[in-house]
Design a protein around this motif. Structure first.
Motif, mmCIF file in Angstrom:
data_model
loop_
_atom_site.group_PDB
_atom_site.id
_atom_site.type_symbol
_atom_site.label_atom_id
_atom_site.label_comp_id
_atom_site.label_asym_id
_atom_site.label_seq_id
_atom_site.Cartn_x
_atom_site.Cartn_y
_atom_site.Cartn_z
ATOM 1 N N GLU A 72 60.593 21.668 52.756
ATOM 2 C CA GLU A 72 61.121 22.926 53.308
ATOM 3 C C GLU A 72 61.973 23.661 52.274
ATOM 4 N N THR A 73 61.435 23.780 51.079
ATOM 5 C CA THR A 73 62.184 24.369 49.972
ATOM 6 C C THR A 73 62.309 25.890 50.102
ATOM 7 N N SER A 74 63.416 26.411 49.595
ATOM 8 C CA SER A 74 63.594 27.851 49.474
ATOM 9 C C SER A 74 62.620 28.375 48.429
ATOM 10 N N LYS A 75 62.480 29.697 48.311
ATOM 11 C CA LYS A 75 61.521 30.259 47.358
ATOM 12 C C LYS A 75 61.840 29.837 45.929
ATOM 13 N N VAL A 76 63.125 29.882 45.553
ATOM 14 C CA VAL A 76 63.468 29.550 44.172
ATOM 15 C C VAL A 76 63.309 28.052 43.920
ATOM 16 N N ALA A 77 63.592 27.222 44.936
ATOM 17 C CA ALA A 77 63.387 25.777 44.783
ATOM 18 C C ALA A 77 61.895 25.455 44.716
ATOM 19 N N THR A 78 61.077 26.182 45.483
ATOM 20 C CA THR A 78 59.628 26.008 45.422
ATOM 21 C C THR A 78 59.116 26.320 44.024
ATOM 22 N N ALA A 79 59.639 27.404 43.434
ATOM 23 C CA ALA A 79 59.217 27.788 42.085
ATOM 24 C C ALA A 79 59.607 26.722 41.065
ATOM 25 N N ALA A 80 60.839 26.249 41.130
ATOM 26 C CA ALA A 80 61.313 25.246 40.166
ATOM 27 C C ALA A 80 60.549 23.932 40.314
ATOM 28 N N LEU A 81 60.421 23.460 41.553
ATOM 29 C CA LEU A 81 59.715 22.201 41.790
ATOM 30 C C LEU A 81 58.233 22.364 41.486
ATOM 31 N N GLY A 82 57.653 23.501 41.885
ATOM 32 C CA GLY A 82 56.229 23.732 41.656
ATOM 33 C C GLY A 82 55.869 23.786 40.187
ATOM 34 N N ARG A 83 56.694 24.439 39.392
ATOM 35 C CA ARG A 83 56.436 24.482 37.946
ATOM 36 C C ARG A 83 56.491 23.079 37.350
ATOM 37 N N THR A 84 57.475 22.292 37.799
ATOM 38 C CA THR A 84 57.624 20.938 37.268
ATOM 39 C C THR A 84 56.476 20.034 37.709
ATOM 40 N N LEU A 85 56.047 20.173 38.954
ATOM 41 C CA LEU A 85 54.904 19.407 39.441
ATOM 42 C C LEU A 85 53.653 19.723 38.624
ATOM 43 N N THR A 86 53.427 21.014 38.358
ATOM 44 C CA THR A 86 52.241 21.436 37.609
ATOM 45 C C THR A 86 52.248 20.869 36.199
ATOM 46 N N ALA A 87 53.380 21.003 35.505
ATOM 47 C CA ALA A 87 53.468 20.497 34.131
ATOM 48 C C ALA A 87 53.331 18.986 34.080
ATOM 49 N N THR A 88 53.973 18.300 35.012
ATOM 50 C CA THR A 88 53.939 16.838 35.003
ATOM 51 C C THR A 88 52.552 16.313 35.335
ATOM 52 N N SER A 89 51.825 17.020 36.198
ATOM 53 C CA SER A 89 50.443 16.644 36.490
ATOM 54 C C SER A 89 49.591 16.695 35.222
ATOM 55 N N MET A 90 49.750 17.776 34.449
ATOM 56 C CA MET A 90 48.996 17.879 33.192
ATOM 57 C C MET A 90 49.428 16.812 32.203
ATOM 58 N N MET A 91 50.726 16.493 32.176
ATOM 59 C CA MET A 91 51.203 15.426 31.295
ATOM 60 C C MET A 91 50.632 14.069 31.714
ATOM 61 N N GLY A 92 50.478 13.867 33.021
ATOM 62 C CA GLY A 92 49.873 12.626 33.497
ATOM 63 C C GLY A 92 48.469 12.456 32.965
ATOM 64 N N LEU A 93 47.734 13.569 32.902
ATOM 65 C CA LEU A 93 46.364 13.526 32.399
ATOM 66 C C LEU A 93 46.303 13.306 30.889
ATOM 67 N N MET A 94 47.435 13.418 30.213
ATOM 68 C CA MET A 94 47.489 13.109 28.784
ATOM 69 C C MET A 94 47.616 11.599 28.536
ATOM 70 N N MET A 95 47.971 10.838 29.587
ATOM 71 C CA MET A 95 48.161 9.403 29.432
ATOM 72 C C MET A 95 46.825 8.718 29.177
ATOM 73 N N LYS A 96 46.842 7.623 28.446
ATOM 74 C CA LYS A 96 45.600 7.002 27.985
ATOM 75 C C LYS A 96 45.055 5.926 28.921
ATOM 76 N N ASN A 97 45.934 5.212 29.611
ATOM 77 C CA ASN A 97 45.491 4.075 30.414
ATOM 78 C C ASN A 97 45.603 4.351 31.913
ATOM 79 N N GLU A 98 44.756 3.701 32.691
ATOM 80 C CA GLU A 98 44.651 3.978 34.120
ATOM 81 C C GLU A 98 45.967 3.796 34.863
ATOM 82 N N ASN A 99 46.753 2.798 34.502
ATOM 83 C CA ASN A 99 47.987 2.498 35.234
ATOM 84 C C ASN A 99 49.230 3.161 34.641
#
Length: 291
Positions: A34-61
């Motif tokens: 139930e985030t406010s608009k600015v909290a949604t933006a901050a969390l959403g940007r971080t979620l997006t970047a971290t998802s892409m960083m996860g895909l940079m990892m080499k091993n399944e676990n």
């Protein structure tokens, strides 16, 4: 449309790229917390970047965790991704409100703060996880990830992240990370810089109907981009009653005994997804006996 990230190379392998559309996972996070608009933006940007960083990892676990503490009223932003780009995360103060910028745009830096750090923890199966902490440079998230890649991985990168909300719900979210490999030639660097200089914001490109494939072509125009794969990503919390029970163990025997004596039950919530788990007196006694 499902959320996904495309991985690509360009410039004869001298450039690598990740482009994401993440509207659904950011909306899932907004709805859960139930985030406010600015909290949604901050969390959403971080979620997006971290998802892409996860895909940079080499091993399944492998897993990567990003913690942003900028000293602002939002408190801490914490996001974790696995190697499939599946993410979960939360902010300490999901209801934060700050005044927008004069042009009407959300003042993410005002919520996050600028006096703090980005901490990245990579669990790649070693005895101790890799742990690095780097100062925030703007609090707007994308610039801070750019700074992290430059300092931590000595990888010149361009990071763009965006979340657009309408009537509180997330309408568009996504981003890209473009990185130069050590052997990048000056001609390719110059062309990339030229393209970046002409770009619209990521949210504008998404609002205009561009897919990650379209955005890749725009950003890497003239650099012969080649898509390697397309990975579906989502907000996913793997919590369970058994796992959350660790929170009861963490409070210690004395505190748990007091809860059993006074309340006869307990409710424990998961910070990542807000799911609640209830424990009976018998279950609490069993936890206590096994401590």
């Amino acid at each position: 449309m499902k959320d996904y990230v495309i991985r690509a190379t360009a410039g004869n392998g001298q450039i690598r790229a990740f482009v994401a559309t993440t509207r659904n996972l950011v909306e899932e996070a907004r709805s859960l917390h139930e985030t406010s608009k600015v909290a949604t933006a901050a969390l959403g940007r971080t979620l997006t970047a971290t998802s892409m960083m996860g895909l940079m990892m080499k091993n399944e676990n492998d897993k990567v965790t990003v913690i942003i503490k900028g000293g602002g009223p939002i408190g801490t932003i914490l996001v974790t991704s696995d190697s499939k780009g599946h993410v979960k995360g939360y902010v300490t103060n999901p209801y934060v409100e700050v005044e927008n910028y004069p042009n009407g745009k959300l003042n993410v830096a005002g919520a996050v703060g600028t006096n703090g750090h980005v901490k990245v923890i990579k669990d790649i199966g070693l005895r101790e996880p890799y742990n690095g902490s780097y100062p925030l440079v703007s609090g707007e998230i994308a610039e801070d990830f750019t700074h992290y890649f430059a300092l931590s991985e000595q990888t010149p990168s361009v990071v763009s992240l965006g979340v657009l909300t309408r009537s509180d719900e997330v309408e568009h979210a996504g981003g890209f990370i473009i990185q130069l490999m050590p052997d990048a030639e000056e001609e390719n660097i110059a062309k990339l810089e030229q393209n970046i200089g002409k770009l619209s914001s990521i949210t504008n490109m998404l609002r205009e109907g561009n897919t990650p494939e379209d955005i890749l072509k725009i950003v890497l125009d003239g650099l012969d981009p080649k898509i390697l794969d397309k990975c579906e990503v989502k907000f996913e919390c793997e919590c369970s009653k058994e796992k959350v029970k660790n929170a009861l163990v963490a409070i210690g025997k004395k505190a748990l005994a007091e809860i059993i004596e006074e309340d006869k039950k307990a409710e424990v919530g998961c910070q990542f997804c807000n799911r609640k788990y209830n424990y009976t007196e018998e279950e609490l006694i069993e936890v206590l006996q096994n401590m």
